[in-house]
Design a protein around this motif. Structure first.
Motif, PDB file in Angstrom:
ATOM      1  N   SER A  62       0.801  -1.220   0.000  1.00 27.89           N
ATOM      2  CA  SER A  62       0.000   0.000   0.000  1.00 27.89           C
ATOM      3  C   SER A  62       0.835   1.272   0.000  1.00 27.89           C
ATOM      4  O   SER A  62       0.273   2.373  -0.013  1.00 27.89           O
ATOM      5  CB  SER A  62      -0.919   0.014   1.231  1.00 27.89           C
ATOM      6  OG  SER A  62      -0.153   0.057   2.424  1.00 27.89           O
TER       7      SER A  62
ATOM      8  N   ASP B 273      -0.185   5.696  -1.282  1.00 26.18           N
ATOM      9  CA  ASP B 273      -0.130   6.716  -0.228  1.00 26.18           C
ATOM     10  C   ASP B 273       0.996   7.711  -0.492  1.00 26.18           C
ATOM     11  O   ASP B 273       0.837   8.922  -0.264  1.00 26.18           O
ATOM     12  CB  ASP B 273       0.070   6.058   1.138  1.00 26.18           C
ATOM     13  CG  ASP B 273      -1.184   5.343   1.619  1.00 26.18           C
ATOM     14  OD1 ASP B 273      -2.259   5.588   1.047  1.00 26.18           O
ATOM     15  OD2 ASP B 273      -1.092   4.535   2.562  1.00 26.18           O
TER      16      ASP B 273
ATOM     17  N   GLN C 272     -11.988   3.923   3.106  1.00 20.81           N
ATOM     18  CA  GLN C 272     -10.864   4.819   3.334  1.00 20.81           C
ATOM     19  C   GLN C 272     -10.198   5.264   2.030  1.00 20.81           C
ATOM     20  O   GLN C 272      -9.825   6.431   1.881  1.00 20.81           O
ATOM     21  CB  GLN C 272      -9.851   4.157   4.268  1.00 20.81           C
ATOM     22  CG  GLN C 272     -10.405   3.931   5.666  1.00 20.81           C
ATOM     23  CD  GLN C 272      -9.357   3.398   6.636  1.00 20.81           C
ATOM     24  OE1 GLN C 272      -8.201   3.260   6.287  1.00 20.81           O
ATOM     25  NE2 GLN C 272      -9.778   3.093   7.851  1.00 20.81           N
ATOM     26  N   ASP C 273     -10.061   4.348   1.070  1.00 20.97           N
ATOM     27  CA  ASP C 273      -9.464   4.739  -0.201  1.00 20.97           C
ATOM     28  C   ASP C 273     -10.341   5.751  -0.933  1.00 20.97           C
ATOM     29  O   ASP C 273      -9.837   6.685  -1.569  1.00 20.97           O
ATOM     30  CB  ASP C 273      -9.240   3.512  -1.085  1.00 20.97           C
ATOM     31  CG  ASP C 273      -8.056   2.683  -0.622  1.00 20.97           C
ATOM     32  OD1 ASP C 273      -7.186   3.237   0.080  1.00 20.97           O
ATOM     33  OD2 ASP C 273      -8.007   1.486  -0.937  1.00 20.97           O
TER      34      ASP C 273
ATOM     35  N   LYS D 159      -9.801   9.087   0.737  1.00 18.90           N
ATOM     36  CA  LYS D 159      -8.500   9.634   0.342  1.00 18.90           C
ATOM     37  C   LYS D 159      -8.563  10.234  -1.058  1.00 18.90           C
ATOM     38  O   LYS D 159      -7.987  11.289  -1.332  1.00 18.90           O
ATOM     39  CB  LYS D 159      -7.425   8.536   0.381  1.00 18.90           C
ATOM     40  CG  LYS D 159      -6.860   8.286   1.760  1.00 18.90           C
ATOM     41  CD  LYS D 159      -5.618   7.437   1.689  1.00 18.90           C
ATOM     42  CE  LYS D 159      -5.896   6.051   1.152  1.00 18.90           C
ATOM     43  NZ  LYS D 159      -4.694   5.191   1.183  1.00 18.90           N
TER      44      LYS D 159
END
Length: 357
Positions: free
Chosen positions: A284, A288, A334-335, A338
């Motif tokens: 991941s 990020d 969450q992705d 983001k």
């Protein structure tokens, strides 16, 4: 008899001499100031607002312990994002950073557990691998004329597969059984584990110190040295920089080597934190890190890659994920969140400025 244009010019001239500004111009000026403030400080205002919101919903969020948890979780992503920033400065892009970090994680674990090597050997070996991968990326881009996205994408897949071959696709841990039936007798040295677990003054995690030092080092290099200014010039107009005498190929290769070394340092710190060579630990990191580097464009309205903005971007992403986790937000959202935040940050940087034209 005066024309309408002449009369209007005299009216505007009289208004200026009398210290008065037409209302339309005043309103337009205020709008421009508001947009400029939003561009420069919008992301920082979003970060502050997010911290206040999470603190209200979960008071433990602003505790000293949780603050350093956030900083520790951000540190490795920030190091990878700083590497991406170095390539963005010269007009490139490095998609292999996550794979380089995973390779360094596996390589350092292999040196410690299977080769029974020292901490120094593990660190030097991984830094060498990171620099080598960066050099190969640079050569593929500037000598073979392969587009940066394709070259680094190919390198990413190569490294993902290569790191699994020595162990047959298994993670590396103390006491593991090798393919020939022999038990690995090596173990992670305390000095190596301290790189990821030690706390200065029993408070500040050592990876946070690495992040701060390396972030300042890259900022100084890019903003305050001649080499950094040349790299920005190459990213702004490569042809003009070449005509001015800059060795464009050498600078580009150097940028990718910086990226590889920073990614390798991130992988070393990750291995030291988890104490094993986990084959899935670096999966991941790429997204990020890229998000942090791109969000950095919006910090202070710079609209260009910069080390300070990248660290703030990493902090932004880490704060968001920590807050969502503490509020028990479903992991599968969450992705998406983001992505929304990244889009908003880029709108602050590019959309609002484009609207002024």
């Amino acid at each position: 008899m005066k024309t309408d244009m002449t009369a209007r010019q005299e009216t505007e001239s009289g208004a200026r001499q009398g210290g008065q500004v037409p209302k339309g111009q005043t309103g337009r000026r205020r709008n421009e100031v508001a947009v400029e403030m939003a561009i420069r400080y919008g992301l920082l205002a979003m970060l502050a607002g997010m911290i206040v919101l999470f603190a209200i919903l979960e008071p433990f969020f602003i505790s000293t312990r949780n603050v350093f948890i956030i900083l520790q979780s951000v540190s490795i992503v920030a190091l990878l994002a700083l590497g991406v920033t170095a390539t963005l400065v010269v007009g490139g892009f490095d998609l292999s950073i996550g794979a380089v970090a995973a390779m360094a994680l596996m390589a350092s674990s292999y040196v410690m557990v299977i080769w029974e090597g020292s901490t120094a050997l593990a660190v030097v070996f991984c830094l060498f691998l990171g620099a080598l991968v960066g050099f190969l990326n640079g050569v593929l881009i500037v000598k073979a004329r392969i587009p940066d996205l394709l070259a680094t994408l190919g390198m990413m897949f190569l490294l993902i597969g290569l790191q699994l071959i020595p162990t047959g696709g298994r993670s590396i841990a103390t006491g593991m059984t090798l393919s020939d039936g022999v038990t690995a007798e090596g173990r992670f040295a305390e000095a190596f584990l301290a790189l990821g677990r030690m706390r200065l003054f029993d408070v500040i995690p050592l990876p946070v110190v690495f992040m701060a030092v390396l972030g300042v080092a890259l900022w100084f290099f890019l903003e305050k040295t001649r080499w950094g200014r040349v790299m920005y010039a190459i990213g702004g107009n490569e042809k003009a920089a070449r005509l001015a005498g800059a060795n464009v190929e050498r600078y580009k290769i150097a940028a990718y080597m910086i990226s590889g070394v920073y990614a390798a340092i991130g992988g070393i710190l990750l291995a030291a934190r988890v104490g094993r060579g986990d084959v899935s630990s670096g999966n991941s990191l790429l997204l990020d890190a890229v998000a942090a580097a791109l969000i950095g464009f919006a910090v202070l309205g710079l609209r260009r890659p910069n080390a300070f903005g990248t660290v703030i971007g990493a902090l932004f992403v880490g704060t968001l994920l920590n807050g969502l986790t503490m509020l028990n937000a479903p992991y599968y959202t969450q992705d998406f969140i983001k992505g929304v935040v990244l889009v908003l940050a880029l709108v602050f940087t590019f959309g609002l400025r484009a609207g002024r034209r």
